[in-house]
Design an enzyme around this catalytic site. Sequence first.
Site, mmCIF file in Angstrom:
data_model
loop_
_atom_site.group_PDB
_atom_site.id
_atom_site.type_symbol
_atom_site.label_atom_id
_atom_site.label_comp_id
_atom_site.label_asym_id
_atom_site.label_seq_id
_atom_site.Cartn_x
_atom_site.Cartn_y
_atom_site.Cartn_z
ATOM 1 N N ASP A 1 -0.359 5.116 0.807
ATOM 2 C CA ASP A 1 -0.603 6.206 2.028
ATOM 3 C C ASP A 1 -0.611 5.276 3.493
ATOM 4 O O ASP A 1 -1.438 4.455 3.483
ATOM 5 C CB ASP A 1 -1.821 6.842 1.688
ATOM 6 C CG ASP A 1 -1.839 7.902 0.336
ATOM 7 O OD1 ASP A 1 -1.245 8.936 0.810
ATOM 8 O OD2 ASP A 1 -2.238 7.238 -0.536
ATOM 9 N N ASP B 1 0.929 -1.012 0.030
ATOM 10 C CA ASP B 1 0.167 0.072 -0.154
ATOM 11 C C ASP B 1 0.982 1.150 -0.022
ATOM 12 O O ASP B 1 2.013 1.030 0.369
ATOM 13 C CB ASP B 1 -1.018 -0.201 1.226
ATOM 14 C CG ASP B 1 -1.695 1.330 1.383
ATOM 15 O OD1 ASP B 1 -2.497 1.579 0.516
ATOM 16 O OD2 ASP B 1 -1.900 1.710 2.415
ATOM 17 N N ASP C 1 -2.253 -0.180 6.072
ATOM 18 C CA ASP C 1 -2.781 0.180 7.347
ATOM 19 C C ASP C 1 -4.467 0.487 7.413
ATOM 20 O O ASP C 1 -4.653 0.516 8.583
ATOM 21 C CB ASP C 1 -2.147 1.645 7.292
ATOM 22 C CG ASP C 1 -2.711 2.664 6.229
ATOM 23 O OD1 ASP C 1 -2.881 2.355 5.088
ATOM 24 O OD2 ASP C 1 -3.330 3.757 6.861
#
Length: 247
Positions: A24, A22, A200
């Site tokens: 961000d 991922d 996240d």
Amino acid sequence: MAHSDLPPPPAGLLAEAGLFLDFDGTLVELAERPDAVVVGQELTGLLARLGQRLDGRVAIVSGRSIAQLDAFLGDAIVPFAVVGSHGAEIRRAGAEAMLPDRPAALVAAERAFAGRFGEDDRIVIEVKTLGVAIHYRGAPEVAQEAHAMVEAFAARDGLAVQAGKMMIELRMDGHDKGTAIATLCEAAPFAGHAPVFVGDDLTDEPGMVVAAHHGGAGILIGAMRDSAARYRLPDVASFLSWLENEL
């Protein structure tokens, strides 16, 4: 409700793995505005070394569009597969991006969102290739209204709702990060290598599930929560440090 904590990822986890990252909140810190993310030379250098270490078995898997990722990461991701728009865009290394046409309903939604929130500098309307998001980190009191607007468009036009950290997104349905990872795992250079997916947010959970299903594992970045991940690290800095130690 408290959740049992997860252990940190062990050394050597990436030795024969395919690594799916991922962007961000995983490779870069979250910013107040999506266009304010900072990508330093340390990160681009780390990505280059990762690609060499894993013989190209690295992919960026993001909710952002591929065009946005190219603007942030430039030449650093040319050798990698790149997934954008929560799995709706896929570009294998050295190939053209595969993406469907942008639905007209997204254009209408974009105009409606801008008409309602566009004058408020605290709110960002992020237009993506196959989605449009309302970021309300600076004005959390509009969360309920923003969610209601997105859900109304989704119900009317057959689009999907994607919630995230202080944002809500309207996007094409039928794709997620998990479906994209599964697609990439079918061919070289990822075929035959257990996937490790790192993320996240709630938007990353489909990727965690697919990684586990294919004999790999997910790594959660950030505070402990209910997750399909097997491992956890507390923040971006600790994850980047762990990556450095894997090289």
